[in-house]
Motif scaffolding. Structure first.
Motif, PDB file in Angstrom:
ATOM      1  N   LYS A  30       0.857  -1.185   0.000  1.00 14.83           N
ATOM      2  CA  LYS A  30       0.000   0.000   0.000  1.00 14.83           C
ATOM      3  C   LYS A  30       0.891   1.232   0.000  1.00 14.83           C
ATOM      4  O   LYS A  30       1.821   1.339   0.788  1.00 14.83           O
ATOM      5  CB  LYS A  30      -0.889   0.004   1.226  1.00 14.83           C
ATOM      6  CG  LYS A  30      -1.769  -1.225   1.313  1.00 14.83           C
ATOM      7  CD  LYS A  30      -3.198  -0.816   1.406  1.00 14.83           C
ATOM      8  CE  LYS A  30      -4.056  -2.042   1.574  1.00 14.83           C
ATOM      9  NZ  LYS A  30      -4.844  -2.326   0.453  1.00 14.83           N
ATOM     10  N   THR A  32      -0.157   4.323   0.571  1.00 15.54           N
ATOM     11  CA  THR A  32      -0.706   5.391   1.397  1.00 15.54           C
ATOM     12  C   THR A  32       0.310   5.884   2.414  1.00 15.54           C
ATOM     13  O   THR A  32       0.469   7.088   2.614  1.00 15.54           O
ATOM     14  CB  THR A  32      -1.969   4.902   2.126  1.00 15.54           C
ATOM     15  OG1 THR A  32      -2.847   4.297   1.182  1.00 15.54           O
ATOM     16  CG2 THR A  32      -2.665   6.024   2.838  1.00 15.54           C
ATOM     17  N   SER A  90       4.447   1.343 -12.193  1.00 13.04           N
ATOM     18  CA  SER A  90       3.088   1.703 -11.766  1.00 13.04           C
ATOM     19  C   SER A  90       3.102   2.333 -10.371  1.00 13.04           C
ATOM     20  O   SER A  90       2.325   3.250 -10.096  1.00 13.04           O
ATOM     21  CB  SER A  90       2.170   0.484 -11.793  1.00 13.04           C
ATOM     22  OG  SER A  90       2.536  -0.443 -10.803  1.00 13.04           O
ATOM     23  N   GLU A  91       3.983   1.866  -9.500  1.00 13.73           N
ATOM     24  CA  GLU A  91       4.085   2.465  -8.169  1.00 13.73           C
ATOM     25  C   GLU A  91       4.651   3.882  -8.247  1.00 13.73           C
ATOM     26  O   GLU A  91       4.222   4.764  -7.499  1.00 13.73           O
ATOM     27  CB  GLU A  91       4.961   1.593  -7.267  1.00 13.73           C
ATOM     28  CG  GLU A  91       4.318   0.276  -6.914  1.00 13.73           C
ATOM     29  CD  GLU A  91       5.270  -0.707  -6.284  1.00 13.73           C
ATOM     30  OE1 GLU A  91       4.783  -1.641  -5.624  1.00 13.73           O
ATOM     31  OE2 GLU A  91       6.504  -0.573  -6.452  1.00 13.73           O
ATOM     32  N   ASN A  93       4.211   5.919 -10.778  1.00 13.37           N
ATOM     33  CA  ASN A  93       3.100   6.739 -11.290  1.00 13.37           C
ATOM     34  C   ASN A  93       2.077   7.044 -10.194  1.00 13.37           C
ATOM     35  O   ASN A  93       1.619   8.179 -10.063  1.00 13.37           O
ATOM     36  CB  ASN A  93       2.418   6.054 -12.468  1.00 13.37           C
ATOM     37  CG  ASN A  93       3.307   6.007 -13.686  1.00 13.37           C
ATOM     38  OD1 ASN A  93       4.212   6.817 -13.853  1.00 13.37           O
ATOM     39  ND2 ASN A  93       3.054   5.041 -14.550  1.00 13.37           N
ATOM     40  N   ARG A  94       1.709   6.038  -9.417  1.00 14.77           N
ATOM     41  CA  ARG A  94       0.739   6.247  -8.341  1.00 14.77           C
ATOM     42  C   ARG A  94       1.278   7.176  -7.267  1.00 14.77           C
ATOM     43  O   ARG A  94       0.563   8.054  -6.777  1.00 14.77           O
ATOM     44  CB  ARG A  94       0.334   4.911  -7.723  1.00 14.77           C
ATOM     45  CG  ARG A  94      -0.537   4.081  -8.627  1.00 14.77           C
ATOM     46  CD  ARG A  94      -1.136   2.862  -7.976  1.00 14.77           C
ATOM     47  NE  ARG A  94      -0.571   2.492  -6.701  1.00 14.77           N
ATOM     48  CZ  ARG A  94      -0.297   1.237  -6.343  1.00 14.77           C
ATOM     49  NH1 ARG A  94      -0.542   0.256  -7.149  1.00 14.77           N
ATOM     50  NH2 ARG A  94       0.212   0.982  -5.163  1.00 14.77           N
ATOM     51  N   LEU A  97       1.261  10.828  -8.745  1.00 17.42           N
ATOM     52  CA  LEU A  97      -0.075  11.428  -8.769  1.00 17.42           C
ATOM     53  C   LEU A  97      -0.586  11.721  -7.364  1.00 17.42           C
ATOM     54  O   LEU A  97      -1.141  12.793  -7.103  1.00 17.42           O
ATOM     55  CB  LEU A  97      -1.055  10.524  -9.514  1.00 17.42           C
ATOM     56  CG  LEU A  97      -0.842  10.426 -11.022  1.00 17.42           C
ATOM     57  CD1 LEU A  97      -1.768   9.368 -11.623  1.00 17.42           C
ATOM     58  CD2 LEU A  97      -1.065  11.772 -11.676  1.00 17.42           C
ATOM     59  N   SER A  98      -0.385  10.787  -6.451  1.00 17.76           N
ATOM     60  CA  SER A  98      -0.833  10.993  -5.076  1.00 17.76           C
ATOM     61  C   SER A  98      -0.053  12.111  -4.399  1.00 17.76           C
ATOM     62  O   SER A  98      -0.625  12.923  -3.669  1.00 17.76           O
ATOM     63  CB  SER A  98      -0.679   9.705  -4.271  1.00 17.76           C
ATOM     64  OG  SER A  98      -1.396   8.670  -4.862  1.00 17.76           O
TER      65      SER A  98
END
Length: 171
Positions: A30, A32, A90-91, A93-94, A97-98
């Motif tokens: 995760k 977050t 992908s991590e 990119n995430r 963006l986050s």
């Protein structure tokens, strides 16, 4: 009393091509927590640069980029320390963006705080009037700073991920 041995599954003992166990590949971590690290780093760097700006004039775009780089460094280094591997595409990119969303959320909260607690009615009317008469400079400045934050976050996360990658250090 007989003793039972628990069979080890090949999926938990085998390493994937990137050096991490395959079970972590099935359940991606995760992000977050690492977005939180990014936000904390950004806030700390911004506060330090605000204190520096009381004594020394600094370019606001430079301060934004440096704060993002520091936040990205903290997030990427914590990820690599906890996961024992680099971020995949992908991590990255995430996280980018986050991280940009968090930066803009914090900026909006900061602006609203200034708007309600620092400005009086006259200052608010003047700012609204200026924005209504010439909205294009304000909109273009907002778009440019959004592009700047996105590009600086993407490049810094990618570069720090490559720089701190444990596989590259051992080669």
């Amino acid at each position: 009393m007989s003793r039972k041995t628990t069979p080890l599954s090949k999926s938990t003992t085998q390493s994937a091509h990137n050096g991490s166990p395959q079970n972590s590949k099935l359940a991606p971590p995760k992000l977050t927590q690492y977005v939180g690290f990014f936000a904390v780093g950004y806030i700390l760097a911004s506060a330090i640069f605000m204190m520096i700006q009381t004594k020394l004039a600094l370019n606001s775009q430079l301060v934004t980029v440096l704060s993002i780089i520091i936040g990205a460094y903290i997030a990427v280094s914590k990820f690599i320390k906890h996961q024992q591997r680099a971020l995949n595409k992908s991590e990255i990119n995430r996280l980018t963006l986050s991280g940009v969303a968090v930066v803009w959320l914090l900026t909006a909260i900061y602006f609203l705080g200034i708007w309600f607690f620092l400005f009086d009615v006259v200052n608010r009317e003047v700012l609204v009037e200026m924005a209504m008469q010439q909205p294009l400079p304000l909109v273009s400045a907002l778009v440019m700073i959004l592009v700047l934050t996105f590009i600086s976050a993407r490049i810094s996360i990618w570069a720090l991920n490559r720089l701190l990658d444990p596989k590259r250090k051992t080669l």
